[in-house]
Design a protein around this motif. Structure first.
Motif, PDB file in Angstrom:
ATOM      1  N   GLU A  17       0.849  -1.186   0.000  1.00  0.00           N
ATOM      2  CA  GLU A  17       0.000   0.000   0.000  1.00  0.00           C
ATOM      3  C   GLU A  17       0.890   1.243   0.000  1.00  0.00           C
ATOM      4  OE1 GLU A  17      -3.926   1.042   2.401  1.00  0.00           O
ATOM      5  OE2 GLU A  17      -2.189   0.913   3.722  1.00  0.00           O
ATOM      6  N   ASP A  19       1.780   5.245   0.663  1.00  0.00           N
ATOM      7  CA  ASP A  19       1.534   6.220   1.720  1.00  0.00           C
ATOM      8  C   ASP A  19       2.594   7.305   1.593  1.00  0.00           C
ATOM      9  OD1 ASP A  19       0.390   7.418   3.911  1.00  0.00           O
ATOM     10  OD2 ASP A  19       1.114   5.955   5.365  1.00  0.00           O
ATOM     11  N   TYR A  56       3.904   8.234  -4.553  1.00  0.00           N
ATOM     12  CA  TYR A  56       2.571   8.256  -3.964  1.00  0.00           C
ATOM     13  C   TYR A  56       2.129   9.710  -3.749  1.00  0.00           C
ATOM     14  CZ  TYR A  56      -1.405   7.756  -0.944  1.00  0.00           C
ATOM     15  OH  TYR A  56      -2.667   7.849  -0.431  1.00  0.00           O
ATOM     16  N   GLU A  75      -3.554   8.626 -10.329  1.00  0.00           N
ATOM     17  CA  GLU A  75      -3.725   7.667  -9.247  1.00  0.00           C
ATOM     18  C   GLU A  75      -4.014   6.272  -9.799  1.00  0.00           C
ATOM     19  OE1 GLU A  75      -5.987   7.715  -5.081  1.00  0.00           O
ATOM     20  OE2 GLU A  75      -7.334   7.628  -6.817  1.00  0.00           O
ATOM     21  N   ASN A  79      -1.920   2.929  -9.076  1.00  0.00           N
ATOM     22  CA  ASN A  79      -2.518   1.688  -8.593  1.00  0.00           C
ATOM     23  C   ASN A  79      -2.212   0.515  -9.517  1.00  0.00           C
ATOM     24  OD1 ASN A  79      -3.613   2.745  -6.244  1.00  0.00           O
ATOM     25  ND2 ASN A  79      -5.568   3.253  -7.214  1.00  0.00           N
ATOM     26  N   SER A 104      -4.876   2.954  -3.732  1.00  0.00           N
ATOM     27  CA  SER A 104      -5.166   4.292  -3.221  1.00  0.00           C
ATOM     28  C   SER A 104      -6.522   4.751  -3.734  1.00  0.00           C
ATOM     29  CB  SER A 104      -4.084   5.273  -3.684  1.00  0.00           C
ATOM     30  OG  SER A 104      -4.448   6.587  -3.324  1.00  0.00           O
ATOM     31  N   SER A 106      -7.433   8.136  -2.687  1.00  0.00           N
ATOM     32  CA  SER A 106      -7.421   9.543  -2.268  1.00  0.00           C
ATOM     33  C   SER A 106      -7.862  10.498  -3.369  1.00  0.00           C
ATOM     34  CB  SER A 106      -6.041   9.941  -1.734  1.00  0.00           C
ATOM     35  OG  SER A 106      -5.055   9.811  -2.726  1.00  0.00           O
TER      36      SER A 106
END
Length: 116
Positions: A17, A19, A56, A75, A79, A104, A106
């Protein structure tokens, strides 16, 4: 097994993941961020994961706290790359760890799609 914050101090269930900080490997059970150097992946894959992690949030303008043009596409590409890296990690760690990818979301939040 990787050291984490779980009761047993180790886990065999990992997630990849992105971050803003830390390494891209997390315990799937307790959410603890794990040290990439402690996972038995190839140096090449560790470098790929680190580069992926550095990118990210490139879909967000952090100065204005707004989505950049084409942010949702950026994004989605991030991914897609993360999913490929997770598949490589699965192959490299077969029998040692169960790995899942956590994409993600976001950009969708910034665009307001999470309110629909």
């Amino acid at each position: 097994m990787a050291e984490c914050c779980c009761e047993q101090n180790s886990t065999d269930k990992l997630k990849i993941e992105g971050d803003m900080a830390g390494d891209p490997i997390w315990c799937s059970r307790c959410g603890c961020n794990l040290n990439l150097d402690e996972i038995s992946l190839s140096a090449e894959l560790k470098e790929e994961l680190s580069e992926w992690m550095v990118n990210y949030g490139s879909w967000i303008d952090w100065d204005t706290d707004k989505l950049v043009p084409n942010g949702i596409t950026l994004e989605a590409e991030h991914n897609k790359q993360g999913m490929k890296l997770a598949e490589k990690a699965k192959k490299g760690l077969t029998g040692k760890y169960k790995i899942k990818f956590s994409p993600s979301t976001s950009a969708r939040m910034y665009a307001g799609f999470d309110r629909i």
